[in-house]
Enzyme design. Sequence first.
Site, PDB file in Angstrom:
ATOM      1  CB  SER A   7      -0.868  -0.018   1.261  1.00 45.36           C
ATOM      2  OG  SER A   7      -1.594   1.175   1.372  1.00 45.36           O
ATOM      3  CG  ASN A   9      -3.666   5.009   3.073  1.00 48.02           C
ATOM      4  OD1 ASN A   9      -3.315   5.462   4.152  1.00 48.02           O
ATOM      5  ND2 ASN A   9      -4.868   5.177   2.567  1.00 48.02           N
ATOM      6  CE  LYS A  12      -6.365   1.415   2.494  1.00 47.61           C
ATOM      7  NZ  LYS A  12      -6.335   0.615   1.257  1.00 47.61           N
ATOM      8  CG  ASP A  67      -9.397  -3.686  -3.504  1.00 43.41           C
ATOM      9  OD1 ASP A  67      -8.799  -2.601  -3.702  1.00 43.41           O
ATOM     10  OD2 ASP A  67     -10.408  -4.009  -4.147  1.00 43.41           O
ATOM     11  CG  PHE A 151     -10.437   8.059   4.419  1.00 42.34           C
ATOM     12  CD1 PHE A 151     -10.337   7.239   5.530  1.00 42.34           C
ATOM     13  CD2 PHE A 151     -10.460   7.450   3.161  1.00 42.34           C
ATOM     14  CE1 PHE A 151     -10.252   5.865   5.399  1.00 42.34           C
ATOM     15  CE2 PHE A 151     -10.375   6.064   3.016  1.00 42.34           C
ATOM     16  CZ  PHE A 151     -10.263   5.274   4.145  1.00 42.34           C
ATOM     17  N   GLY A 152     -12.876   9.673   2.724  1.00 40.44           N
ATOM     18  CA  GLY A 152     -13.708   9.021   1.705  1.00 40.44           C
ATOM     19  C   GLY A 152     -15.201   9.135   1.986  1.00 40.44           C
ATOM     20  CE1 TYR A 153     -18.079   7.094  -2.304  1.00 36.14           C
ATOM     21  CE2 TYR A 153     -16.179   5.716  -1.821  1.00 36.14           C
ATOM     22  CZ  TYR A 153     -16.987   6.359  -2.732  1.00 36.14           C
ATOM     23  OH  TYR A 153     -16.710   6.268  -4.078  1.00 36.14           O
ATOM     24  CG  ASP A 154     -15.122   7.374   6.943  1.00 34.43           C
ATOM     25  OD1 ASP A 154     -15.459   6.261   6.507  1.00 34.43           O
ATOM     26  OD2 ASP A 154     -14.018   7.587   7.466  1.00 34.43           O
ATOM     27  CG  HIS A 179     -14.203  -1.668   6.120  1.00 31.16           C
ATOM     28  ND1 HIS A 179     -14.297  -0.514   6.858  1.00 31.16           N
ATOM     29  CD2 HIS A 179     -13.669  -1.292   4.932  1.00 31.16           C
ATOM     30  CE1 HIS A 179     -13.840   0.498   6.146  1.00 31.16           C
ATOM     31  NE2 HIS A 179     -13.452   0.057   4.974  1.00 31.16           N
TER      32      HIS A 179
END
Length: 192
Positions: A7, A9, A12, A67, A151-154, A179
Amino acid sequence: MNIWFASGNKGKRKELAAILPQVKLRIPADAGIDFDPDETGTDFIENALIKARALYKLVKQPVIADDSGLCVDALGGRPGIYSARYGSKDGSRLDGAERNMLLLKEIGDASCRSARFVCAMAFLFNENRFFAVQETLEGEILYEPRGAGGFGYDPIVYLPEQKCSVAELSEELKNKLSHRAKAARLLARAIL
Ligand code: IMP
């Protein structure tokens, strides 16, 4: 034990390092490796294995790869494995807030709002042996974004049990419930 994490990131890596304190996790950037394999799989597990195998080829040492994405039932499971690439503007990727607005527009006022974050994680011992897990964080799509964390869709995913959006969770709680955290804990039990 030395394990590579496929990754780029660092966030992460930090999350995973907290769950695997016994392990020294290295990412490709630590060794100056430019790593961006094509995610051509048809599901999360396939994509995690593609990333793991691509890095294993380069480092010849055990690799963890993941992923993840958001699957929305009213959209037939989309954006799913395309979560990072959902929507586009003038040929380039949307930013997180734009993706959230697009998703809210697509789902409209549909009454079925169930959705889940999914994370597949694979541990590749060598070319022929691997262990893979997949976990979820179940929620519902809100009517408008809520919260400034994560972040993202949170901000558009509501967790009925916590009575808040994922973006309103503390970092500590998200790292317990997510997840990714659930998948990493399962993996840790299997490999350590
Ligand atoms: P990848 O696993 O790095 O390929 O990430 C896929 C995409 O899924 C990310 O760019 C985000 O858009 C989305 N995603 C994955 N996990 C999360 C999460 O915990 N919160 C919000 N968005 C997420």
